[in-house]
Write a protein that holds these residues in place. Structure first.
Motif, mmCIF file in Angstrom:
data_model
loop_
_atom_site.group_PDB
_atom_site.id
_atom_site.type_symbol
_atom_site.label_atom_id
_atom_site.label_comp_id
_atom_site.label_asym_id
_atom_site.label_seq_id
_atom_site.Cartn_x
_atom_site.Cartn_y
_atom_site.Cartn_z
ATOM 1 N N LEU A 93 0.833 -1.203 0.000
ATOM 2 C CA LEU A 93 0.000 0.000 0.000
ATOM 3 C C LEU A 93 0.867 1.253 0.000
ATOM 4 O O LEU A 93 0.622 2.201 -0.754
ATOM 5 C CB LEU A 93 -0.926 0.011 1.220
ATOM 6 N N HIS A 94 1.876 1.257 0.849
ATOM 7 C CA HIS A 94 2.759 2.422 0.904
ATOM 8 C C HIS A 94 3.522 2.602 -0.404
ATOM 9 O O HIS A 94 3.632 3.724 -0.924
ATOM 10 C CB HIS A 94 3.716 2.296 2.083
ATOM 11 N N LEU A 95 4.063 1.517 -0.956
ATOM 12 C CA LEU A 95 4.796 1.612 -2.213
ATOM 13 C C LEU A 95 3.909 2.165 -3.327
ATOM 14 O O LEU A 95 4.350 2.986 -4.140
ATOM 15 C CB LEU A 95 5.336 0.242 -2.613
ATOM 16 N N LEU A 96 2.677 1.715 -3.368
ATOM 17 C CA LEU A 96 1.765 2.167 -4.409
ATOM 18 C C LEU A 96 1.300 3.601 -4.184
ATOM 19 O O LEU A 96 1.125 4.368 -5.148
ATOM 20 C CB LEU A 96 0.573 1.212 -4.498
ATOM 21 N N MET A 97 1.110 3.981 -2.922
ATOM 22 C CA MET A 97 0.696 5.360 -2.663
ATOM 23 C C MET A 97 1.820 6.353 -2.948
ATOM 24 O O MET A 97 1.556 7.521 -3.246
ATOM 25 C CB MET A 97 0.157 5.505 -1.238
ATOM 26 N N VAL A 98 3.070 5.918 -2.877
ATOM 27 C CA VAL A 98 4.169 6.777 -3.314
ATOM 28 C C VAL A 98 3.942 7.205 -4.763
ATOM 29 O O VAL A 98 4.187 8.353 -5.143
ATOM 30 C CB VAL A 98 5.516 6.044 -3.178
ATOM 31 N N SER A 99 3.436 6.277 -5.565
ATOM 32 C CA SER A 99 3.211 6.554 -6.983
ATOM 33 C C SER A 99 1.862 7.216 -7.261
ATOM 34 O O SER A 99 1.766 8.057 -8.162
ATOM 35 C CB SER A 99 3.288 5.242 -7.785
ATOM 36 N N PHE A 100 0.844 6.859 -6.496
ATOM 37 C CA PHE A 100 -0.514 7.236 -6.885
ATOM 38 C C PHE A 100 -1.215 8.211 -5.937
ATOM 39 O O PHE A 100 -2.277 8.719 -6.285
ATOM 40 C CB PHE A 100 -1.366 5.975 -7.062
ATOM 41 N N THR A 223 -3.758 -3.967 -4.150
ATOM 42 C CA THR A 223 -2.882 -4.929 -3.494
ATOM 43 C C THR A 223 -3.732 -5.841 -2.633
ATOM 44 O O THR A 223 -4.917 -5.577 -2.413
ATOM 45 C CB THR A 223 -1.781 -4.233 -2.673
ATOM 46 N N TRP A 224 -3.153 -6.917 -2.169
ATOM 47 C CA TRP A 224 -3.910 -7.917 -1.406
ATOM 48 C C TRP A 224 -2.929 -8.736 -0.582
ATOM 49 O O TRP A 224 -1.714 -8.670 -0.788
ATOM 50 C CB TRP A 224 -4.678 -8.846 -2.371
ATOM 51 N N GLY A 239 0.825 -9.222 -3.250
ATOM 52 C CA GLY A 239 0.923 -8.955 -4.675
ATOM 53 C C GLY A 239 0.350 -7.593 -4.990
ATOM 54 O O GLY A 239 -0.320 -6.971 -4.153
ATOM 55 N N ILE A 240 0.631 -7.105 -6.197
ATOM 56 C CA ILE A 240 0.105 -5.809 -6.617
ATOM 57 C C ILE A 240 -0.467 -5.894 -8.021
ATOM 58 O O ILE A 240 -0.096 -6.768 -8.817
ATOM 59 C CB ILE A 240 1.187 -4.705 -6.576
ATOM 60 N N PHE A 241 -1.370 -4.969 -8.292
ATOM 61 C CA PHE A 241 -1.920 -4.734 -9.628
ATOM 62 C C PHE A 241 -1.704 -3.269 -9.968
ATOM 63 O O PHE A 241 -1.994 -2.385 -9.149
ATOM 64 C CB PHE A 241 -3.416 -5.060 -9.657
ATOM 65 N N VAL A 242 -1.181 -3.013 -11.153
ATOM 66 C CA VAL A 242 -1.087 -1.650 -11.685
ATOM 67 C C VAL A 242 -1.618 -1.696 -13.109
ATOM 68 O O VAL A 242 -1.141 -2.486 -13.933
ATOM 69 C CB VAL A 242 0.367 -1.131 -11.682
ATOM 70 N N HIS A 243 -2.618 -0.874 -13.390
ATOM 71 C CA HIS A 243 -3.233 -0.893 -14.719
ATOM 72 C C HIS A 243 -2.230 -0.470 -15.776
ATOM 73 O O HIS A 243 -1.420 0.433 -15.579
ATOM 74 C CB HIS A 243 -4.450 0.032 -14.741
#
Length: 399
Positions: A93-100, A223-224, A239-243
């Motif tokens: 979640l943190h890694l993805l929020m850095v980007s999004f 993520t999940w 795992g992660i999903f990025v469109h």
């Protein structure tokens, strides 16, 4: 209808030696039978090859994560390059929020569902704080209407239509851990995008549970965890999903060696060249021993398929709802409409800790969530209609 894969799993035993009624796959899935042999293979390869196992093991460790793409894509409704097995849920979640999560002075709010899992609450609070905002102003917790237990999608849509110009990110759980409500990911994502915001999802209780179509729905990221319905064992890799629409964007990203283009990774260059797709968010090489059970479990998901598992899940939960004894001592707060629930049913039981303990003593493994909810989950890979019958029989004698 799809048959149960029950024989592919190891079921815990009650104190009398009989199989327990295991209704806790929403917290920790059961161990697939093939895990011990698969783990032994990796231990043997480590013993026989040492470091050379990265290239000469039966399942070479240097590329161990790559075969996960196809089954994960099927579970998530994604393209293979859009998914990657890595990390843990809150880290991701943190890694993805850095980007999004890229707030501005005007658009800085994060919308989550009230009663989201605490780790999600802590994550968004800390992200807002990191960017210089007060979480009390930046984090909007969307609550059900007065006297109701679950959210209405139209209320979320109305809020985003009116207040969306201040919203940077909508981050909901695919299924609320407490109520068992499954959110309409497609509609909420569409409303989020119409408001000019980013759509992110915590799918801890949805992956391996709902029939997801993340690519088709246009979800930006997700993520999940994999130790619930995905049966990968305690603390297993997430795992992660990025469109794919974001692949060519110049996004901020925390970088690590394993996110580098695999074609030049071992040239050890100073300049980071991101891998194509979700792999670019990887930091380190695959934790092989922590991914073995997920590999075995995903093989079962491939055999079963998510549409068939979802059909079986609806049949199991519907059968339980129809068979429940009428009793004023508890209330099912999970929506009765199958499209609004997954495999979990939540029972609100005022002062119900004693009922939970009696269920446990009678051989039912479920769980208790403060202040007043007993959660049960009929995981369609291994739960069957006998579990429904046994649970109802035990509950009838206790409630």
């Amino acid at each position: 209808m799809l048959p149960s894969f029950r024989d592919e799993f190891l079921l815990p035993r009650h104190t009398d030696g009989t199989p327990a009624v295991y209704l806790c796959g929403n917290s920790l899935g059961l161990q697939p039978r093939g895990v011990k042999e698969a783990m032994h293979q990796e231990l043997e390869d480590w013993a026989n090859y040492g470091v050379e196992g990265h290239f000469h093991a039966k399942n070479p460790w240097v590329s161990y994560h790559e075969p996960f793409r196809r089954p994960l894509a099927h579970v998530l409704g994604a393209k293979e390059l859009e998914v990657a097995a890595l990390g843990t849920l809150t880290n991701n979640l943190h890694l993805l929020m850095v980007s999004f999560y890229r707030p501005t002075k005007e658009r800085f709010k994060i919308v989550i569902e009230a009663g989201a899992f605490p780790s999600d609450q802590y994550a968004v609070d800390s992200q807002a704080r990191f960017h210089g905002f007060d979480p009390k102003e930046a984090v909007v917790e969307f609550k059900p209407r007065e006297g109701e237990s679950t959210l209405r999608t139209e209320d979320v849509e109305e809020y985003l239509e009116k207040e969306g110009d201040q919203v940077a990110l909508v981050l909901f759980g695919g299924v609320n851990y407490y109520t068992g409500q499954a959110f309409d990911i497609a509609r909420i994502t569409a409303a989020t995008h119409a408001a000019g915001a980013v759509s992110g999802w915590d799918l801890a209780h949805a992956a391996g549970n709902l029939h997801l179509k993340l690519h088709e729905w246009g979800v930006d990221f997700a993520t999940w965890c994999s130790y619930k319905y995905l049966n990968a064992g305690p603390g297993a890799a997430s795992g992660i999903f990025v469109h794919e629409k974001h692949f060519d964007e110049d996004l901020p990203r925390f970088q690590g060696w394993w996110g580098h283009d695999p074609d030049t990774r071992f040239k050890m260059t100073r300049e980071f060249k991101p891998a194509r797709g979700a792999d670019a968010w990887q930091l380190s090489n695959a934790p092989v021993f922590n991914m073995v059970a997920l590999k075995v479990s995903l093989g079962l998901f491939e055999a079963a398929t998510m549409p068939a598992l979802r059909e079986r899940s609806v049949a199991l939960t519907s059968a339980l709802l129809e068979a429940l004894p009428q009793n004023d001592s508890y209330e099912v707060i999970t929506p009765r409409d199958p499209k609004d629930r997954g495999s979990q049913l939540s029972f609100r039981v005022p002062k119900g800790r004693s009922l939970f303990e009696k269920l446990s003593a009678a051989g039912v493994i479920c769980d208790w969530r403060e202040p007043d909810v007993i959660r049960i989950a009929l995981a369609p890979l291994y739960n069957d209609f006998d579990d429904v019958e046994r649970f109802v029989s035990i509950l009838s004698t206790l409630a």
